[in-house]
Motif scaffolding. Structure first.
Motif, PDB file in Angstrom:
ATOM      1  N   ASN A 125      82.985  21.845  22.702  1.00 18.55           N
ATOM      2  CA  ASN A 125      82.910  20.960  23.871  1.00 18.55           C
ATOM      3  C   ASN A 125      82.761  19.493  23.511  1.00 18.55           C
ATOM      4  N   SER A 126      81.825  19.178  22.621  1.00 22.65           N
ATOM      5  CA  SER A 126      81.527  17.776  22.310  1.00 22.65           C
ATOM      6  C   SER A 126      81.790  17.509  20.836  1.00 22.65           C
ATOM      7  N   GLY A 127      81.866  16.237  20.499  1.00 25.30           N
ATOM      8  CA  GLY A 127      82.052  15.858  19.108  1.00 25.30           C
ATOM      9  C   GLY A 127      80.924  16.391  18.234  1.00 25.30           C
ATOM     10  N   HIS A 155      77.413  10.633  13.775  1.00 29.89           N
ATOM     11  CA  HIS A 155      78.027  11.951  13.961  1.00 29.89           C
ATOM     12  C   HIS A 155      77.525  12.668  15.207  1.00 29.89           C
ATOM     13  N   GLY A 156      76.573  12.072  15.969  1.00 33.26           N
ATOM     14  CA  GLY A 156      76.144  12.700  17.214  1.00 33.26           C
ATOM     15  C   GLY A 156      74.644  12.658  17.406  1.00 33.26           C
ATOM     16  N   ARG A 157      74.210  13.360  18.452  1.00 29.76           N
ATOM     17  CA  ARG A 157      72.811  13.269  18.886  1.00 29.76           C
ATOM     18  C   ARG A 157      72.104  14.615  18.941  1.00 29.76           C
ATOM     19  N   ALA A 257      86.662  15.302   7.465  1.00 30.08           N
ATOM     20  CA  ALA A 257      86.925  14.020   8.126  1.00 30.08           C
ATOM     21  C   ALA A 257      86.454  14.125   9.571  1.00 30.08           C
ATOM     22  N   ASP A 258      85.504  13.269   9.957  1.00 31.01           N
ATOM     23  CA  ASP A 258      85.084  13.197  11.354  1.00 31.01           C
ATOM     24  C   ASP A 258      86.004  12.203  12.056  1.00 31.01           C
ATOM     25  N   GLU A 259      87.020  12.746  12.724  1.00 28.52           N
ATOM     26  CA  GLU A 259      87.986  11.893  13.444  1.00 28.52           C
ATOM     27  C   GLU A 259      87.751  11.954  14.956  1.00 28.52           C
TER      28      GLU A 259
HETATM   29  N1  PMP Z   1      81.459  11.568  15.581  1.00 29.01           N
HETATM   30  C1  PMP Z   1      81.927  10.344  15.832  1.00 29.01           C
HETATM   31  C2  PMP Z   1      82.692   9.615  14.767  1.00 29.01           C
HETATM   32  C3  PMP Z   1      81.723   9.741  17.080  1.00 29.01           C
HETATM   33  O1  PMP Z   1      82.188   8.503  17.316  1.00 29.01           O
HETATM   34  C4  PMP Z   1      81.012  10.458  18.066  1.00 29.01           C
HETATM   35  C5  PMP Z   1      80.749   9.865  19.443  1.00 29.01           C
HETATM   36  N2  PMP Z   1      80.647   8.502  19.535  1.00 29.01           N
HETATM   37  C6  PMP Z   1      80.528  11.739  17.754  1.00 29.01           C
HETATM   38  C7  PMP Z   1      80.784  12.270  16.506  1.00 29.01           C
HETATM   39  C8  PMP Z   1      79.779  12.547  18.752  1.00 29.01           C
HETATM   40  O2  PMP Z   1      80.621  12.950  19.788  1.00 29.01           O
HETATM   41  P1  PMP Z   1      79.993  13.434  21.180  1.00 29.01           P
HETATM   42  O3  PMP Z   1      79.376  12.235  21.826  1.00 29.01           O
HETATM   43  O4  PMP Z   1      81.182  13.967  21.945  1.00 29.01           O
HETATM   44  O5  PMP Z   1      79.008  14.500  20.846  1.00 29.01           O
END
Ligand code: PMP
Length: 444
Positions: A125-127, A155-157, A257-259
């Motif tokens: 769902n989310s990054g 990389h996120g919260r 790679a975190d894209e």
């Molecule tokens: N990785 C990167 C490089 C991001 O820019 C972001 C969000 N800014 C995330 C991870 C986290 O994504 P999300 O907010 O959808 O959890």
């Protein structure tokens, strides 16, 4: 581009207008204080390069909802695909009774992501959720635990991704303890590295830290944003990323790679890795993948991805059918409308203007970025000392004039521009003119 919204900046009230002020009061009473607001202006409609607010103001969008609406807000193909899907069914759970849309998105990701090796994908769902899953997969494959991330990373919260994110305030402060086995290596940061640190030297500096402080025998994955997002749109020096990839390959470490922010045409290539000529083992995508619907993915080498036992990966909503329909329409839009080329045009237009501005104003310490992911790092005149106050002033003055801009960077001194690729040159030029004037006004 949404045909219904006039592509024109137009302010009918001071910002925020009275309806937005009312809604902000309701927000402050009803919504948790931890959920912040960049601009206290409530949206009702958006498309192309315009966001309309509840008071009838039309703003120029240089944020794309933080790099999400790359194909434009309510992009026509996305709207049609989601409408058709919502009429058919909204959810069955892919892990219960699967559906074709999920499989089709996986096939597209396997086709589009860098490298022609055998690949498979998993949807989330989310990054942050996808980053967490990339780590699960790398650990299952390598049977090792440690994870290396870089200075300035975001990389996120979630708990694991908070550990991976560098900046304490506002992302981590007070929210620990954080997940263990996360180590941080120095990044290549051309503007702030001394001039003798080229890409190779920066990679050696990072590899030395990794070897001495972690050890390849303990290391499951190296995770890096090919161009850092929240950290300040930092483009590493040439050769840095390939050297890190080579070291990972030679040492049995999964290169991830975190894209999430850079993917899907944003940087003037389908993926930022493409412009670096690197092939990651796993690539994490989200944001621009689905035109505004929540979807994320991990895609990568089949032997690594398939290391997890059956049902070790998943989640109730991962690869929701509406989000998958939106993703397929988004990918079709990027390819049919040549949005990679459009991102390159935007790069040229923005860099040209910003470099000219920089030539007259040394507070623009560094102008950088690729495609429609462009930033200026602001410094105090005659120094390289970060100037977060100037970034804040320019951003809030731009907001007053109806231009949505964001800031970022470890020092809070970076103005970042993430226009939708559906924006017109006219709107982009108008926004850049406004920013140019704001720099001139604050120089006096
Ligand atoms: N990785 C990167 C490089 C991001 O820019 C972001 C969000 N800014 C995330 C991870 C986290 O994504 P999300 O907010 O959808 O959890």
């Amino acid at each position: 581009m949404s045909a219904n919204i006039e592509q024109r900046r137009h302010l009918v009230t001071a910002l925020p207008g009275p309806r937005s002020v009312e809604l902000m009061a309701r927000k402050n009473a009803a919504v948790a204080a931890g959920i912040g607001t960049t601009m206290p202006v409530f949206a009702v409609e958006a498309g192309g390069g315009i966001v309309k607010d509840v008071d009838g103001n039309s703003l120029i969008d240089l944020g794309s909802g933080i790099a999400v609406t790359t194909v434009g807000n309510s992009a026509p193909r996305v709207v049609d695909a989601v409408k058709a899907q919502v009429d058919a069914f909204t959810h069955t759970c892919f892990m219960v009774t699967p559906y074709e849309g999920y499989v089709a998105v996986a096939e597209q990701l396997n086709r589009l992501t860098p490298g022609d090796h055998e690949k498979v994908s998993a949807l989330f769902n989310s990054g942050a959720e996808a980053v967490e899953n990339a780590i699960k997969i790398a650990r299952a494959h390598t049977k090792k635990q440690a994870v290396v991330v870089f200075d300035h990373a975001y990389h996120g919260r979630t708990n694991l991704t908070m550990a991976m994110t560098a900046k304490s305030m506002p992302y981590k402060s007070g929210f620990g303890p954080f997940a263990p086995e996360v180590y941080r290596a120095p990044l290549s940061y051309p503007f702030r590295d001394s001039k003798d640190v080229d890409g190779q030297a920066a990679a050696q500096r990072a590899i030395s830290v990794i070897e001495k402080q972690v050890g390849a025998d303990n290391l499951a994955a190296v995770v890096i944003e090919p161009i850092q997002g929240e950290g300040g749109f930092i483009v590493p020096a040439d050769g840095f990323l390939p050297a890190i990839v080579d070291w990972c390959t030679a040492n049995g470490v999964v290169f991830v790679a975190d894209e999430v922010q850079t993917g899907f045409a944003r940087t003037g290539a389908m993926f930022a890795c493409d412009r670096e000529g690197i092939v990651p083992d796993l690539i994490v995508t989200a944001k621009g993948i689905a035109g505004g619907l929540p979807l994320s993915a991990v895609t990568g080498r089949a032997d690594i991805m398939n290391a997890s036992h059956v049902s070790g990966l998943g989640g109730t909503y991962g690869g929701n059918p509406l989000a998958c329909a939106a993703a397929l329409a988004t990918i079709e839009t990027i390819e049919a409308d040549n949005l990679v080329d459009r991102a390159l045009e935007i790069e040229h237009l923005m860099l040209d203007t910003l470099h000219r501005l920089q030539a007259d104003d040394d507070r623009l310490g560094d102008v950088r970025g690729r495609g429609a992911m462009i930033a200026v790092e602001l410094v105090k005149s005659g120094t390289d000392e970060p100037d977060a106050d100037l970034a804040k002033t320019i951003a809030s003055n731009a907001h007053q004039q109806g231009v949505i801009v964001l800031t970022c960077g470890t020092y809070g001194n970076v103005l970042r521009f993430l226009p939708p690729l559906a924006i017109s040159d006219d709107l982009l030029t108008e926004a850049l003119d406004i920013l140019t004037n704001l720099f001139k006004e604050t120089a006096q």
